[in-house]
Motif scaffolding. Structure first.
Motif, short mmCIF file in Angstrom:
data_model
loop_
_atom_site.label_atom_id
_atom_site.label_comp_id
_atom_site.label_asym_id
_atom_site.label_seq_id
_atom_site.Cartn_x
_atom_site.Cartn_y
_atom_site.Cartn_z
N ASP A 167 -39.74 3.34 -3.93
CA ASP A 167 -41.13 2.88 -3.94
C ASP A 167 -41.80 3.24 -2.62
O ASP A 167 -41.21 3.91 -1.77
N LYS A 168 -43.04 2.80 -2.45
CA LYS A 168 -43.81 3.16 -1.26
C LYS A 168 -43.21 2.63 0.03
O LYS A 168 -43.51 3.13 1.12
N ASP A 169 -42.33 1.61 -0.07
CA ASP A 169 -41.68 1.05 1.11
C ASP A 169 -40.29 1.65 1.34
O ASP A 169 -39.57 1.22 2.24
N GLY A 170 -39.89 2.62 0.52
CA GLY A 170 -38.60 3.26 0.69
C GLY A 170 -37.44 2.52 0.04
O GLY A 170 -36.28 2.85 0.28
N ASN A 171 -37.74 1.51 -0.77
CA ASN A 171 -36.71 0.77 -1.48
C ASN A 171 -36.42 1.42 -2.83
O ASN A 171 -37.28 2.12 -3.38
N PRO A 172 -35.23 1.20 -3.40
CA PRO A 172 -34.92 1.82 -4.70
C PRO A 172 -35.88 1.38 -5.78
O PRO A 172 -36.18 0.18 -5.90
N ASP A 173 -36.37 2.33 -6.55
CA ASP A 173 -37.28 2.04 -7.66
C ASP A 173 -36.43 2.05 -8.93
O ASP A 173 -36.29 3.08 -9.59
N ASN A 174 -35.88 0.89 -9.27
CA ASN A 174 -34.94 0.79 -10.38
C ASN A 174 -35.60 1.10 -11.73
O ASN A 174 -34.97 1.72 -12.60
N GLU A 175 -36.84 0.66 -11.90
CA GLU A 175 -37.52 0.91 -13.17
C GLU A 175 -37.74 2.41 -13.39
O GLU A 175 -37.53 2.93 -14.49
N THR A 176 -38.14 3.11 -12.32
CA THR A 176 -38.34 4.56 -12.45
C THR A 176 -37.02 5.26 -12.71
O THR A 176 -36.96 6.21 -13.50
N TYR A 177 -35.96 4.79 -12.06
CA TYR A 177 -34.63 5.39 -12.31
C TYR A 177 -34.27 5.27 -13.79
O TYR A 177 -33.81 6.24 -14.42
N LEU A 178 -34.50 4.10 -14.34
CA LEU A 178 -34.19 3.87 -15.75
C LEU A 178 -35.02 4.77 -16.65
O LEU A 178 -34.50 5.36 -17.60
N HIS A 179 -36.32 4.90 -16.34
CA HIS A 179 -37.17 5.77 -17.15
C HIS A 179 -36.76 7.23 -17.00
O HIS A 179 -36.79 8.00 -17.97
N ARG A 180 -36.39 7.63 -15.79
CA ARG A 180 -35.99 9.03 -15.59
C ARG A 180 -34.77 9.40 -16.41
O ARG A 180 -34.80 10.37 -17.18
N ILE A 181 -33.68 8.64 -16.25
CA ILE A 181 -32.46 9.03 -16.96
C ILE A 181 -32.62 8.80 -18.45
O ILE A 181 -31.89 9.39 -19.26
N LEU A 206 -28.65 4.67 -3.71
CA LEU A 206 -27.81 4.81 -4.89
C LEU A 206 -26.94 3.58 -5.10
O LEU A 206 -26.78 3.09 -6.23
N ASN A 207 -26.36 3.07 -4.02
CA ASN A 207 -25.51 1.87 -4.13
C ASN A 207 -26.30 0.67 -4.65
O ASN A 207 -25.79 -0.11 -5.46
N ARG A 208 -27.53 0.54 -4.20
CA ARG A 208 -28.35 -0.58 -4.67
C ARG A 208 -28.74 -0.41 -6.14
O ARG A 208 -28.86 -1.39 -6.87
N ILE A 209 -28.92 0.82 -6.57
CA ILE A 209 -29.19 1.08 -8.00
C ILE A 209 -27.97 0.70 -8.83
O ILE A 209 -28.09 0.07 -9.89
N GLN A 210 -26.78 1.07 -8.33
CA GLN A 210 -25.55 0.69 -9.03
C GLN A 210 -25.43 -0.83 -9.15
O GLN A 210 -25.07 -1.36 -10.20
N GLU A 211 -25.73 -1.52 -8.06
CA GLU A 211 -25.63 -2.98 -8.06
C GLU A 211 -26.64 -3.59 -9.02
O GLU A 211 -26.34 -4.56 -9.73
N HIS A 212 -27.84 -3.03 -9.05
CA HIS A 212 -28.89 -3.58 -9.92
C HIS A 212 -28.49 -3.52 -11.39
O HIS A 212 -28.67 -4.49 -12.13
N PHE A 213 -27.95 -2.38 -11.80
CA PHE A 213 -27.59 -2.21 -13.21
C PHE A 213 -26.13 -2.56 -13.49
O PHE A 213 -25.70 -2.51 -14.65
N ASN A 214 -25.39 -2.91 -12.44
CA ASN A 214 -23.98 -3.24 -12.58
C ASN A 214 -23.22 -2.13 -13.32
O ASN A 214 -22.41 -2.39 -14.21
#
Length: 241
Positions: A167-181, A206-214
């Motif tokens: 996102d604009k603050d440099g944090n993982p954008d989990n929703e966009t990741y989900l839409h992309r894949i 990447l690690n935070r994305i993994q944690e978010h979606f388990n």
């Protein structure tokens, strides 16, 4: 589309013209707060069905990451992927228009049929690019997040995050990741999502994305062609080269 493309007024106008007893259903991989608020206005006393985060990513998508040091190594990893497995069509996501333009040019030099899609293009230009890609006239679509939502092409078998979504603050954008894949793994196909990691920061993302979606995202060595061949989830004869 309701949240970002200004369709709220049109949706309300349509809703007012419907019969009072008309059933309304809203579906999306993600619901932002603004969309929730809108849905509460047009659908009274709704039945809500939610998935847990770990259930949101499709089981039919194998997710991997590749460690690189810079964009040139990322590009070489792409070349190695194409040299080892048969890819029908692929969508490659970049963070900026500048990177997308550079990558499209480099892939074209390697002989790939490449389409470029970015937010700098007019709506008519985007539509023409998407139609050509859907018809198979180009086999690789390089794009920014403008293509992350709502475009389904059945022949897409690989999605590559050249840059991880933030996102604009440099944090993982989990929703966009989900839409992309989610641009692949449709129609019951077993497809691939490849993530390029080029720094400690992107590894943290990447690690935070993994944690978010388990969900565990496995490491892939693109210098090992035998390893790449093993991850191919489709029969080579099933798709065009």
């Amino acid at each position: 589309m309701i949240a970002t493309q200004g369709h709220q007024d049109q949706s309300i106008s349509i809703q007012r013209m419907l019969p009072r007893n008309c059933q309304m259903l809203l579906f999306s991989a993600t619901f932002e707060d603004s969309v929730w608020k809108f849905a509460q206005k047009v659908v009274l006393d709704p039945n809500i069905i939610k998935l847990k985060h770990e259930e949101e990513t499709l089981d039919t998508i194998k997710q991997y990451y590749v460690v690189c040091n810079n964009r040139e190594e990322k590009f070489q990893a792409l070349c190695n992927l194409y040299g080892a497995i048969t890819i029908a069509q692929a969508t490659i996501f970049c963070h900026t228009c500048k990177t997308a333009s550079w990558l499209a040019a480099e892939l074209s030099k390697e002989g790939h049929q490449v389409a470029l899609l970015s937010g700098e293009m007019m709506v008519e230009q985007r539509a023409a690019v998407i139609e050509r890609f859907r018809e198979g006239k180009e086999k690789v679509l390089v794009t920014t997040n403008v293509c992350a939502h709502g475009i389904d092409v059945e022949q897409v078998s690989v999605v590559i995050n050249f840059d991880l979504p933030v996102d604009k603050d440099g944090n993982p954008d989990n929703e966009t990741y989900l839409h992309r894949i989610g641009r692949t793994g449709r129609f019951g196909k077993r497809d691939l999502a490849i993530n390029m990691v080029d720094s400690k920061h992107s590894m943290t993302i990447l690690n935070r994305i993994q944690e978010h979606f388990n969900r565990k995202i496995e490491r892939l060595d693109t210098d090992d062609l035998d390893e790449i061949e093993k991850i191919a989830p489709w029969e080579p004869s099933a798709f065009m080269a």
